[in-house]
Motif scaffolding. Structure first.
Motif, mmCIF file in Angstrom:
data_model
loop_
_atom_site.group_PDB
_atom_site.id
_atom_site.type_symbol
_atom_site.label_atom_id
_atom_site.label_comp_id
_atom_site.label_asym_id
_atom_site.label_seq_id
_atom_site.Cartn_x
_atom_site.Cartn_y
_atom_site.Cartn_z
ATOM 1 N N TYR A 54 2.438 2.319 -11.326
ATOM 2 C CA TYR A 54 3.182 1.862 -10.151
ATOM 3 C C TYR A 54 4.138 2.963 -9.705
ATOM 4 O O TYR A 54 4.951 3.451 -10.485
ATOM 5 N N SER B 189 2.804 7.074 -2.485
ATOM 6 C CA SER B 189 1.532 7.541 -3.029
ATOM 7 C C SER B 189 1.264 6.805 -4.341
ATOM 8 O O SER B 189 1.628 7.267 -5.420
ATOM 9 N N GLY B 190 0.649 5.640 -4.232
ATOM 10 C CA GLY B 190 0.356 4.845 -5.418
ATOM 11 C C GLY B 190 0.606 3.381 -5.183
ATOM 12 O O GLY B 190 0.874 2.940 -4.059
ATOM 13 N N ASN B 191 0.527 2.601 -6.246
ATOM 14 C CA ASN B 191 0.678 1.157 -6.163
ATOM 15 C C ASN B 191 2.147 0.735 -6.178
ATOM 16 O O ASN B 191 3.005 1.442 -6.714
ATOM 17 N N LYS C 117 -0.229 3.967 -0.090
ATOM 18 C CA LYS C 117 -1.563 4.481 -0.399
ATOM 19 C C LYS C 117 -2.004 3.934 -1.746
ATOM 20 O O LYS C 117 -2.125 4.651 -2.740
ATOM 21 N N GLY C 118 -2.206 2.618 -1.773
ATOM 22 C CA GLY C 118 -2.570 1.923 -2.993
ATOM 23 C C GLY C 118 -2.467 0.436 -2.782
ATOM 24 O O GLY C 118 -2.509 -0.060 -1.653
ATOM 25 N N ASN C 119 -2.317 -0.298 -3.884
ATOM 26 C CA ASN C 119 -2.236 -1.752 -3.848
ATOM 27 C C ASN C 119 -0.785 -2.218 -3.885
ATOM 28 O O ASN C 119 0.110 -1.478 -4.287
ATOM 29 N N GLY D 65 -4.736 -0.362 0.169
ATOM 30 C CA GLY D 65 -5.452 -1.077 -0.886
ATOM 31 C C GLY D 65 -5.419 -2.581 -0.689
ATOM 32 O O GLY D 65 -5.470 -3.077 0.439
#
Length: 276
Positions: free
Chosen positions: A169, A200-202, A228-230, A263
């Motif tokens: 996360y 950049s990521g969840n 850029k993720g969930n 996401g």
């Protein structure tokens, strides 16, 4: 090296953020005990730059830090403006800073009996709360704005959470106690269409205790974010009084695939008693 706005009267140079107050380590912000953060006397529209926003930030301003952590606990009261924006307060806790770069990750936690908000605010909360100034909020993101001003010089930056170590996360916010109007993966700010708040990521939003009126996993278009993720919403306890919102409604428009959440949004209930 500390960049000075006095050096450039009209435009902030592109490399200014790299030269401003770079923190190679982590930042830690704690507000606890019986601390009281009172309502602000002016809103962002009253500032000389037109972009100041009174809030609690985990990061800095047009700067660079590594990881950030913000803890709001004890019997803290962080006030925010009342109904219909009559008064303008703080009422927002950001995991990152303003037009900031977080190289690593952010973490924000509300615990104890701390209160973010204004008990006298009885206005109905709807799924447009991120655009309304009088609701309190906690978010692991930072804040992007239309422009940054330093002594009259002007620059345009995004607020970024880069997650360079590839953690599961990139940004986490947890309500473990106390109360706040909105737990969200978004940001209250002006129109940021050209300079979005990016992650950049969840992102994870956790409710393990306390009370929130709403949980929102996204943001309306003009308050743009790019995750850029969930976005994972985990409910382990506590109370949600109104609603839980995943992807933000497009209101009939076809959303840009680069905007908001690239996401999935997942809602999980874990060890929290009845469905009620």
């Amino acid at each position: 090296t500390v960049y000075s706005g006095d050096d450039h009267k009209n435009t902030i140079p592109e490399n200014a953020r790299k030269e401003r107050a770079v923190v190679t380590g982590d930042t830690y912000v704690e507000i606890s005990g019986n601390a009281h953060v009172p309502v602000a006397s002016h809103n962002e529209n009253d500032s000389t730059s037109g972009s100041d926003f009174p809030a609690v930030y985990g990061g800095s301003f047009c700067s660079t830090v590594h990881n950030t952590e913000v803890i709001i606990g004890g019997n803290v009261v962080i006030e925010n403006g009342g109904p219909n924006g009559v008064a303008f307060g703080y009422g927002v806790v950001f995991g990152a800073g303003r037009d900031d770069i977080v190289k690593g990750t952010t973490f924000v936690k509300l615990t104890g009996d701390a209160v973010i908000g204004n008990d006298s605010n009885t206005e109905n909360i709807t799924n447009s709360t991120v655009s309304q100034k009088h609701f309190s909020a906690i978010t692991p993101l930072g804040r992007s704005s239309t422009a940054s001003y330093m002594n009259g010089a002007k620059g345009y930056y995004t607020c970024e959470i880069q997650n360079i170590e590839g953690k599961d996360y990139a940004a986490v916010a947890e309500v473990n106690g106390g109360s706040v109007d909105v737990l969200m993966a978004g940001g209250r700010s002006r129109n940021t269409k050209q300079y979005p708040n990016t992650v950049s990521g969840n992102v994870q939003l956790v409710l393990s205790g306390g009370t929130v009126k709403a949980i929102e996993a996204g943001s309306i278009e003009e308050k743009e974010i790019r995750i850029k993720g969930n976005v994972d919403i985990l409910i382990k306890g506590g109370t949600v009084e109104r609603y839980i919102l995943g992807h933000y409604p497009s209101f009939g428009e076809i959303p840009d695939p680069e905007e908001n959440i690239t996401g999935q949004c997942t809602l999980t209930f874990d060890s929290c008693g009845s469905a009620e």
